[in-house]
Write an enzyme that holds these catalytic residues in place. Structure first.
Site, PDB file in Angstrom:
ATOM      1  N   LYS A  78       0.868  -1.186   0.000  1.00  0.00           N
ATOM      2  CA  LYS A  78       0.000   0.000   0.000  1.00  0.00           C
ATOM      3  C   LYS A  78       0.901   1.231   0.000  1.00  0.00           C
ATOM      4  O   LYS A  78       2.029   1.187   0.512  1.00  0.00           O
ATOM      5  CB  LYS A  78      -0.849  -0.004   1.277  1.00  0.00           C
ATOM      6  CG  LYS A  78      -2.095   0.812   1.185  1.00  0.00           C
ATOM      7  CD  LYS A  78      -3.273   0.016   0.650  1.00  0.00           C
ATOM      8  CE  LYS A  78      -4.527   0.837   0.599  1.00  0.00           C
ATOM      9  NZ  LYS A  78      -5.689   0.055   0.191  1.00  0.00           N
ATOM     10  N   VAL A 181     -21.278   7.826   3.073  1.00  0.00           N
ATOM     11  CA  VAL A 181     -21.897   7.521   1.778  1.00  0.00           C
ATOM     12  C   VAL A 181     -21.074   8.137   0.650  1.00  0.00           C
ATOM     13  O   VAL A 181     -21.518   9.015  -0.080  1.00  0.00           O
ATOM     14  CB  VAL A 181     -23.385   7.954   1.689  1.00  0.00           C
ATOM     15  CG1 VAL A 181     -24.280   6.871   2.236  1.00  0.00           C
ATOM     16  CG2 VAL A 181     -23.642   9.279   2.384  1.00  0.00           C
ATOM     17  N   GLY A 182     -19.836   7.672   0.530  1.00  0.00           N
ATOM     18  CA  GLY A 182     -18.962   8.106  -0.553  1.00  0.00           C
ATOM     19  C   GLY A 182     -19.026   7.111  -1.700  1.00  0.00           C
ATOM     20  O   GLY A 182     -20.096   6.575  -2.013  1.00  0.00           O
ATOM     21  N   VAL A 184     -18.251   4.097  -2.051  1.00  0.00           N
ATOM     22  CA  VAL A 184     -18.779   2.758  -1.767  1.00  0.00           C
ATOM     23  C   VAL A 184     -20.144   2.854  -1.081  1.00  0.00           C
ATOM     24  O   VAL A 184     -21.101   2.176  -1.470  1.00  0.00           O
ATOM     25  CB  VAL A 184     -17.814   1.962  -0.850  1.00  0.00           C
ATOM     26  CG1 VAL A 184     -18.385   0.570  -0.586  1.00  0.00           C
ATOM     27  CG2 VAL A 184     -16.422   1.865  -1.466  1.00  0.00           C
TER      28      VAL A 184
END
Ligand code: NAD
Length: 350
Positions: A78, A181-182, A184
């Site tokens: 990452k 609530v972005g 995904v």
């Protein structure tokens, strides 16, 4: 920094300071036992560079677990771009290009993609400097957004959890509280609503929460009151560590199942949830949809239907984990860990 690096179980860490933007770049390569270390690039402001580095290291380890749990021959890695603050587009582009060249210099040891704070368009810029980008093309209009695939994985994961807890995966009438609530959380909320769920939404962006909730005949909830709301499923789709010894005792749900990485602040939090009789879907399994989809789409050899089929297999994987956890009377986190250790040990044996 030295202390953190010495304690880390990963293979290597690349640290670079980007003078023109004052950004710390961390590329954490946790494991290449299964293959090339692969995981997205997170861009955000951290209080200290150490925090950014720790995030990269923890997230890279999570990727090792994710790939192993879903049976892919890919390693865990990452990257984090710890920026000092918002940047104008040309400045951001310069940073992304230098980041891309750094990845290219690693000669394929690490491949990146989108994550929190980066966009498919950002990845299209990075891809102009390195071969090692998933979910992007040099033509930004063709960049792939992993959000809907991750949302599908969470959707089928919720079905698996409902079966494990209630003996039925019927979604109609179940109440799901979505935290965040972005990319995904929003498609997840929509698909759950279409399947008949009652939706509650909380987001730090309260106007966004109200808009999505009203579009779905749902309810917007104030973020700090969300934990205590009664629901069947609490779905963390915002940031990590929202489940911890302060919030877990407040929960009034039977299931925690969402997309956020590193949802548990401490390892003991898995046990806290287990003791409270709350079924927890290990984050690195349920949120693997984007990770499954992007390499398949990139290969150009997999049909759309097959991509969705592969993402849907998260449901069977969670069925297996929940079954093993129930059989051994332990938390799904432990069952998933055992599964991953089996996969890594078998691979190491050849
Ligand atoms: P995003 O940035 O698009 O959306 C996150 C939303 O959460 C934002 O609307 C933000 O305002 C809200 N938020 C932040 N902190 C909050 C809090 N404490 N309480 C309530 N709301 C809060 O991110 P995303 O791409 O939707 O990803 C969500 C989570 O899922 C992240 O943890 C990410 O690492 C993880 N994840 C995402 C993907 C993907 O495909 N995008 C894949 C795997 C994991």
């Amino acid at each position: 920094m030295r202390d953190l690096i010495e304690k880390w179980s990963g293979e290597s860490l690349v640290v670079s300071y980007d003078q023109p933007t004052g950004t710390w770049i961390f590329i954490a390569i946790h494991s290449t036992v299964l293959g090339r270390a692969t995981g997205g690039c997170r861009m955000r402001v951290y209080e200290t560079p150490d925090e950014g580095m720790l995030d990269a290291m923890r997230l890279a380890e999570g990727m090792t677990y994710k790939w192993a749990a879903i049976g892919y021959e890919i390693g865990g890695g990452k990257s984090v771009l710890a920026i000092p603050g918002p940047m104008d587009p040309p400045v951001r582009e310069g940073l992304l290009r230098r980041f891309g060249r750094l990845i290219e210099s690693l000669q394929g040891t690490y491949a990146t993609g989108e994550d929190l704070g980066t966009t498919p368009e950002d990845m299209a810029i990075v891809a102009e400097e390195t071969h090692w980008v998933h979910g992007s093309r040099s033509d930004a209009s063709r960049a792939v957004d992993p959000g809907p695939y991750t949302a599908r994985g969470v959707f089928v994961g919720i079905k698996s959890a409902l079966r494990a807890v209630y003996g039925s995966d019927e979604i109609t009438g179940r109440t799901v509280l979505i935290q965040g609530v972005g990319d995904v959380g929003e498609p997840l909320a929509r698909s759950l609503r279409e399947a008949g769920a009652e939706i509650m939404i909380c987001d730090l962006d309260e106007a966004l929460a109200r808009r999505v909730a009203s579009e779905l005949d749902g309810e917007a909830v104030v973020p700090h009151l969300a934990y205590a709301r009664t629901c069947d499923v609490f779905a963390p789709c915002a940031v990590g560590a929202t489940l911890n010894r302060e919030t877990i005792p407040q929960l009034h749900c039977r299931i925690v199942a969402g997309s956020a990485n590193n949802q548990l602040r401490d390892p003991e939090d898995a046990e806290l949830l287990h003791k409270r009789g709350i079924l927890y879907a290990p984050d690195y399994v349920i949120n693997a949809g984007g990770a499954i989809a992007l390499p398949a789409i990139d290969s150009g050899k997999v049909t759309d239907d097959e991509v969705w089929n592969r993402v849907n297999r998260i449901e069977a994987k969670l069925d297996e984990i929940f079954r093993e956890a129930a059989a051994d009377g332990e938390s799904p986190v432990l069952a998933a860990k055992k599964l991953v250790e089996r996969v890594l040990a078998e691979h190491a044996k050849g």
